[in-house]
Design a protein around this motif. Structure first.
Motif, PDB file in Angstrom:
ATOM      1  N   VAL A 132      -9.805   6.730 -52.078  1.00  0.00           N
ATOM      2  CA  VAL A 132      -9.060   6.541 -50.831  1.00  0.00           C
ATOM      3  C   VAL A 132      -7.819   7.428 -50.897  1.00  0.00           C
ATOM      4  O   VAL A 132      -7.329   7.741 -51.999  1.00  0.00           O
ATOM      5  CB  VAL A 132      -8.665   5.058 -50.631  1.00  0.00           C
TER       6      VAL A 132
ATOM      7  N   VAL B  98      -6.294  14.713 -42.253  1.00  0.00           N
ATOM      8  CA  VAL B  98      -7.123  13.544 -42.579  1.00  0.00           C
ATOM      9  C   VAL B  98      -8.589  13.824 -42.310  1.00  0.00           C
ATOM     10  O   VAL B  98      -9.471  13.377 -43.051  1.00  0.00           O
ATOM     11  CB  VAL B  98      -6.661  12.240 -41.874  1.00  0.00           C
TER      12      VAL B  98
ATOM     13  N   ASN C 153     -16.744   9.340 -31.295  1.00  0.00           N
ATOM     14  CA  ASN C 153     -17.348  10.275 -32.215  1.00  0.00           C
ATOM     15  C   ASN C 153     -17.582  11.616 -31.525  1.00  0.00           C
ATOM     16  O   ASN C 153     -18.612  12.255 -31.735  1.00  0.00           O
ATOM     17  CB  ASN C 153     -18.690   9.698 -32.683  1.00  0.00           C
TER      18      ASN C 153
ATOM     19  N   THR D   6     -10.282   5.064 -39.265  1.00  0.00           N
ATOM     20  CA  THR D   6     -10.574   4.246 -40.441  1.00  0.00           C
ATOM     21  C   THR D   6     -11.010   2.884 -39.921  1.00  0.00           C
ATOM     22  O   THR D   6     -10.220   2.203 -39.253  1.00  0.00           O
ATOM     23  CB  THR D   6      -9.324   4.047 -41.318  1.00  0.00           C
TER      24      THR D   6
ATOM     25  N   VAL E  67     -13.723  10.873 -48.261  1.00  0.00           N
ATOM     26  CA  VAL E  67     -13.053   9.563 -48.296  1.00  0.00           C
ATOM     27  C   VAL E  67     -12.136   9.373 -47.084  1.00  0.00           C
ATOM     28  O   VAL E  67     -11.728  10.335 -46.442  1.00  0.00           O
ATOM     29  CB  VAL E  67     -12.219   9.367 -49.582  1.00  0.00           C
ATOM     30  N   LYS E  68     -11.841   8.125 -46.833  1.00  0.00           N
ATOM     31  CA  LYS E  68     -10.970   7.762 -45.710  1.00  0.00           C
ATOM     32  C   LYS E  68      -9.499   7.805 -46.141  1.00  0.00           C
ATOM     33  O   LYS E  68      -9.187   7.659 -47.322  1.00  0.00           O
ATOM     34  CB  LYS E  68     -11.298   6.343 -45.245  1.00  0.00           C
ATOM     35  N   SER E  69      -8.645   7.974 -45.163  1.00  0.00           N
ATOM     36  CA  SER E  69      -7.204   7.937 -45.414  1.00  0.00           C
ATOM     37  C   SER E  69      -6.628   6.662 -44.827  1.00  0.00           C
ATOM     38  O   SER E  69      -7.076   6.191 -43.782  1.00  0.00           O
ATOM     39  CB  SER E  69      -6.517   9.141 -44.762  1.00  0.00           C
TER      40      SER E  69
ATOM     41  N   GLY F  99      -6.489   5.201 -36.435  1.00  0.00           N
ATOM     42  CA  GLY F  99      -7.266   6.334 -35.930  1.00  0.00           C
ATOM     43  C   GLY F  99      -6.382   7.328 -35.226  1.00  0.00           C
ATOM     44  O   GLY F  99      -5.237   7.037 -34.861  1.00  0.00           O
TER      45      GLY F  99
ATOM     46  N   SER G 252     -12.843  -2.114 -42.987  1.00  0.00           N
ATOM     47  CA  SER G 252     -13.143  -1.487 -44.279  1.00  0.00           C
ATOM     48  C   SER G 252     -12.267  -2.095 -45.379  1.00  0.00           C
ATOM     49  O   SER G 252     -11.216  -2.693 -45.102  1.00  0.00           O
ATOM     50  CB  SER G 252     -12.900   0.018 -44.200  1.00  0.00           C
TER      51      SER G 252
ATOM     52  N   GLU H  48     -10.425  -0.473 -47.567  1.00  0.00           N
ATOM     53  CA  GLU H  48      -9.121   0.179 -47.683  1.00  0.00           C
ATOM     54  C   GLU H  48      -8.170  -0.297 -46.589  1.00  0.00           C
ATOM     55  O   GLU H  48      -6.976  -0.487 -46.819  1.00  0.00           O
ATOM     56  CB  GLU H  48      -9.238   1.712 -47.701  1.00  0.00           C
TER      57      GLU H  48
ATOM     58  N   TYR I 147     -10.425  11.015 -35.740  1.00  0.00           N
ATOM     59  CA  TYR I 147     -10.486  10.314 -37.019  1.00  0.00           C
ATOM     60  C   TYR I 147     -10.300   8.824 -36.814  1.00  0.00           C
ATOM     61  O   TYR I 147      -9.506   8.388 -35.992  1.00  0.00           O
ATOM     62  CB  TYR I 147      -9.378  10.831 -37.940  1.00  0.00           C
TER      63      TYR I 147
ATOM     64  N   GLU J 281     -11.517  13.933 -45.167  1.00  0.00           N
ATOM     65  CA  GLU J 281     -12.781  13.214 -45.028  1.00  0.00           C
ATOM     66  C   GLU J 281     -13.953  14.170 -45.239  1.00  0.00           C
ATOM     67  O   GLU J 281     -14.941  13.837 -45.897  1.00  0.00           O
ATOM     68  CB  GLU J 281     -12.869  12.568 -43.646  1.00  0.00           C
TER      69      GLU J 281
END
Lengths: 459, 459
Positions: free
Chosen positions: B172, B400, B329, B366, B409-411, B191, B370, B372, B364, B404
């Motif tokens: 992360v 970010v 998306n 997250t 990985v996510k931030s 996001g 999740s 994280e 983006y 990814e």
């Protein structure tokens, strides 16, 4: 005989024009101020030697006006000739094939700044008057007024005309500062469009915003301005401002048919302009759209970030310059007011709109069934052996509206230029044929005008 | 104990931050190059004395990246901390109440360039890590990467990340470079919007024309551009490009309800921006319009005459810069292509349209469900005694999306700034409360993240 006089003096006529063309009388640039005075002096002297009286230079707050007259009989009508001795700047000099102030003949054309606009054209009148006076052929009174500020907007001519209403009193104004369709298709400009010019500003948020943080929630003044402007035309190319067309002079079928005699090749027009298609108000030809129909055109638009690359700004304000070409009998002030009211009324509540009027101009028309227009028509018929087609210009010549307002008379736009003359551009030129044919045509105007006026008096 | 350590060293933490703030590390101006290096050296040394290993300065083609790590057990998860030591230029200096590079405390706030963005924020991590290491409270591996080009677009970071994928491998990424809603309303940015940015050109005639001579018969590219742009939205504020919304992630009622917990005062918003009204896509709140909904905004428009006064030109071309903020998306390349196709398809036959893409950026998010994100939420709950509201940012933080893509990985955007911090402006500041509360919150993230990851492994 006039024709003999012309034949005998034609070389000198041209030599004198060359002398005038060598004087760089650029009104827009103060460094040419001495040349402006030299040009004025030259014209004054030539008017005097042509036989006109009271040739004089009138100072104005800008460049001077040259005046002369020949008053032979106050029961006869009076023609006032108008022209201008100032020229456009010649920049960029490097695009000229020969120096702009050294007239050169190539392919039967005179190349020089001012060769057509307007030195070559107004000087035809000086020489025609000289010939008429020398041969005893001036059938009426004549006044000549040549100004020096036409290319900078005739700023001080209005005051001069107002101050000299009595001196300039006349029955018709004769101007050679326009074009014919072609050397085998003579024409006379019977009307000109007027102008309403406004600047608009649309303000949304009180500062430029980040388009990421605020975009979507704050309506963007640039998008709003585009929407407002887009709504000013419908899909048939008509202007949607309520009342805009109310006073538009709808031409009769006969008038439209006369205008349609002017040759127009749409394919050639598109090729010249690099257009895939033409578009304009439904129900009118391209020629009509550009002359007898009013328009609404953006002349400029700006707002936000316009430099290189990308900047994500949601700008505070958007601006545009919008001009409306007007036709008889639309009034510029009234149209400006209709525009302003409508434009403000269509603004969404998210923005504040300001409309600032710039200068305007009255549309103009000389009725084609008038005595003066008929005199011009007959002059062409006699000199050219064919009828001149009446045309309507799309642009504006504000002075003709000024003359009509101040002196109460119509102007005859009897110009002899061609589209190829490249006015205001490098390599301006004027055909030798046009120069000499113009000199030959002008006396016929005086003859027919005096006769027709006499007929009117007799009748 | 962490709290004891914090209490004992808090004066020193602040003194060190002041030392860092005194270094004018302006990345945009090459005259500050030596200061950039001084800043990098300072950070390297502080990371080493905090107890991290392998502290080093990595040269790039631009400003260097500082890196350090503490790898305690390769079966434990790894957190990568990202921050930046470069700051925005301080101009105009005269608008600062105290010198930008001489940190001053007033009203419990640290005034200095970079106090919040991002020196004050990344330095919280350095001190939190020092405390965790000193007190034996680091529950997992940690890597720290502090770059020096964030304010100039992180030009060389992409290459650095790609070249060092193995070194930067992590589970992360933790970043403090954003804000909370208020000191009594903590929040976590879940996001960010993406971006498609294009420049369009609409060309009509092959040269600028006289609007009098051609106006009405030749369609004006400025008017055309306005019409085309106006048609890109319907009257409900929706974008009309076919397929534009196809991939838009529509949030669930629960997600929208969670976002709606963020306080928003429309009257205050309008007052701040000087707006009479807000407007945006029907069916969404102002907050949603600026965060979870895509946009299409003009960022700039220009064409024709834009100087003083009036010029009656019918211009050859019109240009605009248009950006679309994207949400998950939507794909920037795909949207750019949809825009280009649509924009060309709506052009009338009188013009030729060119669309040039500028840079884009991926949206983006997250997921708030999740591990994280939950770790961040629990960290706030424990440190602040209340739940943090998930928010969605309207702008873009391109790194970010880069992390990814390159690291998979996510931030977690766990920033502690406030709207009043005046980032990028004169008198930038950062609250003392926020600095100390951030240092206190960070270790809770590690604790909960390690626990939650362990739970996942155990399950």
């Amino acid at each position: 005989m006039l024709s003999t006089y012309f034949a005998e003096h034609k070389e000198r006529f041209l030599a004198e024009l060359f002398e005038l063309l060598r004087i760089p009388s650029v009104s827009a640039d103060s460094k040419f101020k001495p040349d402006m005075l030299r040009a004025a002096e030259f014209i004054k002297e030539k008017l005097a030697t042509a036989g006109l009286d009271n040739a004089e230079i009138h100072e104005t707050e800008g460049h001077p006006v040259v005046y002369a007259e020949k008053l032979i009989d106050d029961t006869l009508p009076t023609v006032l000739v108008y022209g201008h001795y100032d020229v456009q700047p010649a920049d960029p000099y490097e695009l000229w094939n020969t120096p702009p102030f050294e007239p050169t003949i190539r392919n039967e054309r005179i190349y020089a700044r001012g060769s057509c606009d307007d030195k070559g054209q107004f000087y035809m009148h000086v020489k025609a008057l000289e010939a008429m006076l020398a041969t005893g052929n001036l059938p009426c009174n004549v006044k000549v007024m040549i100004e020096g500020e036409e290319e900078t907007g005739s700023e001080h001519l209005g005051k001069f005309v107002t101050d000299n209403r009595e001196k300039l009193k006349c029955d018709v104004i004769l101007i050679s500062d326009t074009s014919i369709i072609a050397n085998d298709v003579p024409s006379i400009e019977a009307g000109l469009r007027g102008l309403s010019y406004v600047e608009v500003q649309v303000v949304g948020p009180n500062r430029d915003l980040h388009s990421g943080v605020y975009g979507g929630a704050v309506q963007n003044p640039l998008n709003v301005l585009c929407q407002m402007i887009a709504s000013l035309h419908d899909d048939k190319g008509r202007i949607t401002i309520p009342g805009f067309y109310d006073k538009v002079d709808e031409l009769s079928a006969d008038e439209r048919a006369a205008l349609a005699e002017a040759p127009f090749d749409e394919e050639e027009y598109k090729r010249d302009l690099g257009l895939n298609a033409v578009f304009g108000e439904e129900g009118y030809s391209a020629t009509e759209r550009a002359s007898i129909r009013p328009t609404l055109d953006l002349n400029g638009i700006w707002g936000g970030y316009t430099g290189e690359g990308a900047k994500t700004v949601l700008p505070s304000k958007a601006q545009a310059k919008i001009s409306m070409r007007l036709v008889p009998n639309q009034d510029p002030d009234e149209i400006t007011e209709l525009f302003t009211q409508h434009f403000k009324s269509i603004a969404p509540p998210t923005v504040t709109v300001t409309v600032t009027p710039h200068h305007g101009g009255q549309p103009y028309v000389t009725p084609t069934d008038s005595v003066e227009f008929e005199a011009a028509r007959r002059a062409f018929r006699e000199a050219w052996g064919k009828d001149a087609i009446p045309t309507r210009g799309g642009g504006s010549i504000p002075i003709v509206a000024l003359f009509e307002k101040e002196l109460g008379v119509k102007s005859i736009l009897m110009g002899f230029g061609l589209d190829i003359d490249a006015l205001h551009s490098p390599n301006e030129s004027y055909g030798l044929f046009n120069f000499y044919k113009g000199i030959e045509t002008i006396p016929y105007f005086y003859k027919h005008y005096a006769e027709l006026k006499q007929t009117v008096v007799d009748a």
